[in-house]
Design a protein around this motif. Structure first.
Motif, PDB file in Angstrom:
ATOM      1  N   ARG A 131      -3.067   8.472 -15.161  1.00  0.00           N
ATOM      2  CA  ARG A 131      -3.227   8.077 -13.761  1.00  0.00           C
ATOM      3  C   ARG A 131      -4.160   6.871 -13.695  1.00  0.00           C
ATOM      4  O   ARG A 131      -5.227   6.881 -14.281  1.00  0.00           O
ATOM      5  CB  ARG A 131      -3.803   9.233 -12.960  1.00  0.00           C
ATOM      6  N   THR A 132      -3.714   5.886 -12.987  1.00  0.00           N
ATOM      7  CA  THR A 132      -4.524   4.678 -12.915  1.00  0.00           C
ATOM      8  C   THR A 132      -4.710   4.247 -11.467  1.00  0.00           C
ATOM      9  O   THR A 132      -4.059   4.734 -10.548  1.00  0.00           O
ATOM     10  CB  THR A 132      -3.888   3.524 -13.720  1.00  0.00           C
ATOM     11  N   TYR A 133      -5.607   3.275 -11.325  1.00  0.00           N
ATOM     12  CA  TYR A 133      -5.987   2.771 -10.006  1.00  0.00           C
ATOM     13  C   TYR A 133      -4.806   2.181  -9.246  1.00  0.00           C
ATOM     14  O   TYR A 133      -4.078   1.348  -9.756  1.00  0.00           O
ATOM     15  CB  TYR A 133      -7.074   1.702 -10.203  1.00  0.00           C
ATOM     16  N   HIS A 134      -4.657   2.612  -8.008  1.00  0.00           N
ATOM     17  CA  HIS A 134      -3.749   1.930  -7.085  1.00  0.00           C
ATOM     18  C   HIS A 134      -4.584   1.432  -5.911  1.00  0.00           C
ATOM     19  O   HIS A 134      -4.732   0.255  -5.695  1.00  0.00           O
ATOM     20  CB  HIS A 134      -2.624   2.870  -6.633  1.00  0.00           C
ATOM     21  N   HIS A 135      -5.146   2.358  -5.123  1.00  0.00           N
ATOM     22  CA  HIS A 135      -6.156   2.027  -4.125  1.00  0.00           C
ATOM     23  C   HIS A 135      -7.217   3.115  -4.247  1.00  0.00           C
ATOM     24  O   HIS A 135      -6.943   4.177  -4.813  1.00  0.00           O
ATOM     25  CB  HIS A 135      -5.558   1.996  -2.712  1.00  0.00           C
ATOM     26  N   THR A 136      -8.407   2.873  -3.749  1.00  0.00           N
ATOM     27  CA  THR A 136      -9.463   3.869  -3.869  1.00  0.00           C
ATOM     28  C   THR A 136      -9.179   5.021  -2.907  1.00  0.00           C
ATOM     29  O   THR A 136      -9.260   4.851  -1.688  1.00  0.00           O
ATOM     30  CB  THR A 136     -10.842   3.253  -3.557  1.00  0.00           C
ATOM     31  N   ALA A 137      -8.816   6.154  -3.456  1.00  0.00           N
ATOM     32  CA  ALA A 137      -8.470   7.295  -2.609  1.00  0.00           C
ATOM     33  C   ALA A 137      -9.711   7.799  -1.875  1.00  0.00           C
ATOM     34  O   ALA A 137     -10.821   7.729  -2.407  1.00  0.00           O
ATOM     35  CB  ALA A 137      -7.869   8.403  -3.464  1.00  0.00           C
ATOM     36  N   LEU A 185       0.824  -1.219   0.000  1.00  0.00           N
ATOM     37  CA  LEU A 185       0.000   0.000   0.000  1.00  0.00           C
ATOM     38  C   LEU A 185       0.857   1.268   0.000  1.00  0.00           C
ATOM     39  O   LEU A 185       0.512   2.269  -0.620  1.00  0.00           O
ATOM     40  CB  LEU A 185      -0.934   0.005   1.227  1.00  0.00           C
ATOM     41  N   LEU A 186       1.981   1.208   0.738  1.00  0.00           N
ATOM     42  CA  LEU A 186       2.777   2.428   0.934  1.00  0.00           C
ATOM     43  C   LEU A 186       3.932   2.569  -0.052  1.00  0.00           C
ATOM     44  O   LEU A 186       4.648   3.558  -0.011  1.00  0.00           O
ATOM     45  CB  LEU A 186       3.308   2.460   2.377  1.00  0.00           C
ATOM     46  N   ASP A 187       4.123   1.585  -0.918  1.00  0.00           N
ATOM     47  CA  ASP A 187       5.247   1.617  -1.865  1.00  0.00           C
ATOM     48  C   ASP A 187       5.107   2.842  -2.776  1.00  0.00           C
ATOM     49  O   ASP A 187       4.192   2.936  -3.600  1.00  0.00           O
ATOM     50  CB  ASP A 187       5.250   0.321  -2.689  1.00  0.00           C
ATOM     51  N   LEU A 188       6.046   3.766  -2.622  1.00  0.00           N
ATOM     52  CA  LEU A 188       6.010   5.039  -3.342  1.00  0.00           C
ATOM     53  C   LEU A 188       5.904   4.851  -4.851  1.00  0.00           C
ATOM     54  O   LEU A 188       5.181   5.571  -5.532  1.00  0.00           O
ATOM     55  CB  LEU A 188       7.301   5.795  -3.010  1.00  0.00           C
ATOM     56  N   SER A 189       6.646   3.864  -5.382  1.00  0.00           N
ATOM     57  CA  SER A 189       6.677   3.699  -6.833  1.00  0.00           C
ATOM     58  C   SER A 189       5.316   3.234  -7.357  1.00  0.00           C
ATOM     59  O   SER A 189       4.975   3.494  -8.506  1.00  0.00           O
ATOM     60  CB  SER A 189       7.770   2.705  -7.228  1.00  0.00           C
ATOM     61  N   LEU A 190       4.521   2.577  -6.517  1.00  0.00           N
ATOM     62  CA  LEU A 190       3.194   2.118  -6.941  1.00  0.00           C
ATOM     63  C   LEU A 190       2.143   3.202  -6.739  1.00  0.00           C
ATOM     64  O   LEU A 190       1.321   3.466  -7.618  1.00  0.00           O
ATOM     65  CB  LEU A 190       2.791   0.856  -6.157  1.00  0.00           C
ATOM     66  N   VAL A 191       2.180   3.850  -5.587  1.00  0.00           N
ATOM     67  CA  VAL A 191       1.152   4.851  -5.288  1.00  0.00           C
ATOM     68  C   VAL A 191       1.322   6.075  -6.196  1.00  0.00           C
ATOM     69  O   VAL A 191       0.372   6.787  -6.504  1.00  0.00           O
ATOM     70  CB  VAL A 191       1.150   5.218  -3.782  1.00  0.00           C
ATOM     71  N   ALA A 192       2.538   6.274  -6.694  1.00  0.00           N
ATOM     72  CA  ALA A 192       2.807   7.408  -7.588  1.00  0.00           C
ATOM     73  C   ALA A 192       2.025   7.291  -8.889  1.00  0.00           C
ATOM     74  O   ALA A 192       1.735   8.297  -9.550  1.00  0.00           O
ATOM     75  CB  ALA A 192       4.302   7.492  -7.891  1.00  0.00           C
ATOM     76  N   ILE A 193       1.659   6.072  -9.261  1.00  0.00           N
ATOM     77  CA  ILE A 193       0.897   5.891 -10.497  1.00  0.00           C
ATOM     78  C   ILE A 193      -0.465   6.575 -10.383  1.00  0.00           C
ATOM     79  O   ILE A 193      -0.998   7.090 -11.358  1.00  0.00           O
ATOM     80  CB  ILE A 193       0.771   4.385 -10.829  1.00  0.00           C
ATOM     81  N   TYR A 194      -0.997   6.609  -9.185  1.00  0.00           N
ATOM     82  CA  TYR A 194      -2.266   7.331  -8.992  1.00  0.00           C
ATOM     83  C   TYR A 194      -2.020   8.831  -8.795  1.00  0.00           C
ATOM     84  O   TYR A 194      -2.667   9.659  -9.426  1.00  0.00           O
ATOM     85  CB  TYR A 194      -3.027   6.758  -7.790  1.00  0.00           C
ATOM     86  N   TRP A 195      -1.044   9.179  -7.946  1.00  0.00           N
ATOM     87  CA  TRP A 195      -0.890  10.599  -7.607  1.00  0.00           C
ATOM     88  C   TRP A 195      -0.124  11.399  -8.657  1.00  0.00           C
ATOM     89  O   TRP A 195      -0.292  12.601  -8.772  1.00  0.00           O
ATOM     90  CB  TRP A 195      -0.231  10.755  -6.232  1.00  0.00           C
ATOM     91  N   HIS A 196       0.759  10.736  -9.405  1.00  0.00           N
ATOM     92  CA  HIS A 196       1.583  11.493 -10.361  1.00  0.00           C
ATOM     93  C   HIS A 196       1.463  10.983 -11.790  1.00  0.00           C
ATOM     94  O   HIS A 196       1.908  11.637 -12.712  1.00  0.00           O
ATOM     95  CB  HIS A 196       3.036  11.498  -9.903  1.00  0.00           C
ATOM     96  N   GLY A 197       0.904   9.794 -11.944  1.00  0.00           N
ATOM     97  CA  GLY A 197       0.705   9.265 -13.290  1.00  0.00           C
ATOM     98  C   GLY A 197       1.872   8.438 -13.769  1.00  0.00           C
ATOM     99  O   GLY A 197       2.979   8.521 -13.231  1.00  0.00           O
ATOM    100  N   ASP A 198       1.607   7.685 -14.810  1.00  0.00           N
ATOM    101  CA  ASP A 198       2.628   6.835 -15.427  1.00  0.00           C
ATOM    102  C   ASP A 198       3.789   7.709 -15.935  1.00  0.00           C
ATOM    103  O   ASP A 198       3.562   8.776 -16.498  1.00  0.00           O
ATOM    104  CB  ASP A 198       1.998   6.065 -16.597  1.00  0.00           C
ATOM    105  N   GLU A 199       4.998   7.248 -15.719  1.00  0.00           N
ATOM    106  CA  GLU A 199       6.180   8.045 -16.075  1.00  0.00           C
ATOM    107  C   GLU A 199       6.202   8.461 -17.550  1.00  0.00           C
ATOM    108  O   GLU A 199       6.595   9.575 -17.877  1.00  0.00           O
ATOM    109  CB  GLU A 199       7.436   7.224 -15.768  1.00  0.00           C
ATOM    110  N   LYS A 200       5.752   7.550 -18.429  1.00  0.00           N
ATOM    111  CA  LYS A 200       5.822   7.839 -19.870  1.00  0.00           C
ATOM    112  C   LYS A 200       4.570   8.541 -20.376  1.00  0.00           C
ATOM    113  O   LYS A 200       4.653   9.579 -21.030  1.00  0.00           O
ATOM    114  CB  LYS A 200       6.034   6.544 -20.647  1.00  0.00           C
ATOM    115  N   THR A 201       3.401   7.998 -20.046  1.00  0.00           N
ATOM    116  CA  THR A 201       2.165   8.520 -20.634  1.00  0.00           C
ATOM    117  C   THR A 201       1.505   9.578 -19.747  1.00  0.00           C
ATOM    118  O   THR A 201       0.663  10.346 -20.215  1.00  0.00           O
ATOM    119  CB  THR A 201       1.140   7.388 -20.835  1.00  0.00           C
ATOM    120  N   GLY A 202       1.877   9.618 -18.482  1.00  0.00           N
ATOM    121  CA  GLY A 202       1.239  10.557 -17.561  1.00  0.00           C
ATOM    122  C   GLY A 202      -0.138  10.087 -17.109  1.00  0.00           C
ATOM    123  O   GLY A 202      -0.775  10.739 -16.279  1.00  0.00           O
TER     124      GLY A 202
END
Ligand SMILES: *Cc1c(COP(=O)(O)O)cnc(C)c1O
Length: 386
Positions: free
Chosen positions: A260-266, A241-258
């Motif tokens: 934002r996808t589901y990580h946990h329901t905010a 849950l707390l892994d920065l590299s995973l949660v960043a996909i929701y808060w900052h978006g995919d590194e290449k495409t930008g």
């Protein structure tokens, strides 16, 4: 469709919960402005709703303002301050890493325990409760233990009311090639916090202290250096849950495409509340908010001293937002606090750990930091002990 298993539990008879009127002048939560409650009471939308992206970007911008940082990796963790602590420690620390934790109260003790559970080899420095962390002891520990990965400390110790020198402590860490892990749960919004000036690396806070938001979110900010350390890990972060590299996909978006996808329901409604609470601080201006904490706190200190009480913490390191007040003999701690809450609707906090029964903790946090609240607390205490 009839169920073939008869219900074993009768439906409980429960009325709607009606919270009483309270003036929250304890160690948190602090009073919440009605605009923040209204924002949280708005309709729930999807956590990936197209409008959420803009709201989240504004949230991050406002958090960068209150943290005074340019850090890209700045967002609120979905959980209380203690989860922000877990996020910072668990992302930075790998099993076997050496960590120095400076303890001068309850929350430093907690950080040391979190680091221990993360598998760190924890080196502790200790200072008397009620005093600031001594940078000299941290420097000595750094010199005695080459290869320390991080130095952790609590900027504003809520259990004692002491403020530590974050500039000096972060600098020491940096000078010895270590990262800094900083608890700003009670300092953020209450006293100056300058993440980039300090050069702090992994920093967590909470919403229910000087940001005047309900509990349940933990703003965090990570320096680029700290983010790189998490990317260079040899072992995965123990907490999914707390892994920065995973949660960043929701808060900052995919590194290449930008994207934002589901990580946990905010917690969408909680985020809407934080958005409004931060907007209020931005509108008032950080320096004005800090001044309001200082000025309101000074009224309480003067009033308590006039009634014969004295402060635990020396004025030069005393937190305006959390006053620890020594109880003279003859004052019944529990009876007075009970009378305050039952007869006056005012909450103040008890002493923690070795200070249980020995002092009161009066919070002057967020919306609580207004002169009229100081006067209310003082006159109620006067009547209770009179
Ligand atoms: C309140 C507090 C915490 C913990 O926050 P929770 O929201 O209660 O988990 C951590 N550190 C400090 C200094 C605090 O005051």
């Amino acid at each position: 469709m009839p169920t073939d298993t008869p219900l074993k539990n009768e439906p409980p008879q429960v009325d709607a919960f009606q919270p009483p009127d309270r003036l929250l002048m304890g160690a948190g939560p602090s009073p919440v402005h009605e605009d923040v409650l209204k924002a949280m009471g708005q309709t729930t939308i999807g956590h990936l709703d197209p409008t959420m992206v803009g709201m989240m970007d504004e949230l991050k911008d406002m958090l960068r303002y209150v943290f005074q940082t340019q850090n890209a990796m700045t967002f609120p963790v979905s959980g209380p301050g203690s989860l922000g602590m877990e996020a910072c420690v668990n992302n930075i620390i790998e099993p076997g890493d050496k960590v120095i934790v400076a303890i001068n109260g309850v929350f430093g003790t907690r950080m040391a325990e979190v680091a221990q559970r993360a598998g760190a080899d924890v080196i502790i420095t200790e200072d008397e409760w009620g005093t600031a962390v001594d940078p000299g002891k941290v420097e000595a520990a750094l010199k005695a233990n080459p290869g320390v990965k991080a130095v952790g400390f609590v900027h504003a110790e809520t259990s004692t009311g002491a403020l530590s020198d974050a500039t000096a402590l972060c600098r020491l860490a940096k000078d010895h090639g270590a990262l800094s892990i900083v608890d700003t749960v009670t300092s953020l919004g209450g006293v100056p916090v300058n993440i980039d000036v300090w050069g702090a690396d992994a920093v967590y806070s909470g919403t229910q202290k000087c940001l005047s938001c309900p509990p349940g979110l933990s703003p965090v900010t990570f320096s680029d250096r700290a983010v790189q350390v998490t990317l260079d890990r040899e072992t995965p972060v123990q907490s999914w849950l707390l892994d920065l590299s995973l949660v960043a996909i929701y808060w900052h978006g995919d590194e290449k495409t930008g994207a934002r996808t589901y990580h946990h329901t905010a917690p969408v409604n909680a985020l809407m509340g934080l958005h409004e609470a931060l907007r209020r601080i931005v509108q008032e201006g950080l320096e004005n908010v800090w001044a309001r904490h200082r000025e309101t706190s000074a009224i309480i200190v003067a009033g308590m001293e006039e009634m014969g009480f004295s402060m635990l913490v020396d004025a030069d390191v005393r937190l305006p937002e959390l006053l620890t007040i020594k109880l003279p003999d003859g004052i019944d701690d529990g009876a007075v606090r009970g009378k305050l809450i039952n007869d006056y609707g005012i909450e103040i906090s008890a002493g923690l750990g070795p200070f249980a029964g020995k002092l009161w903790r009066i919070g002057v946090m967020g919306e609580g930091a207004r002169p009229e609240n100081a006067e209310r607390v003082l006159s109620a205490i006067k009547e209770c002990i009179g």
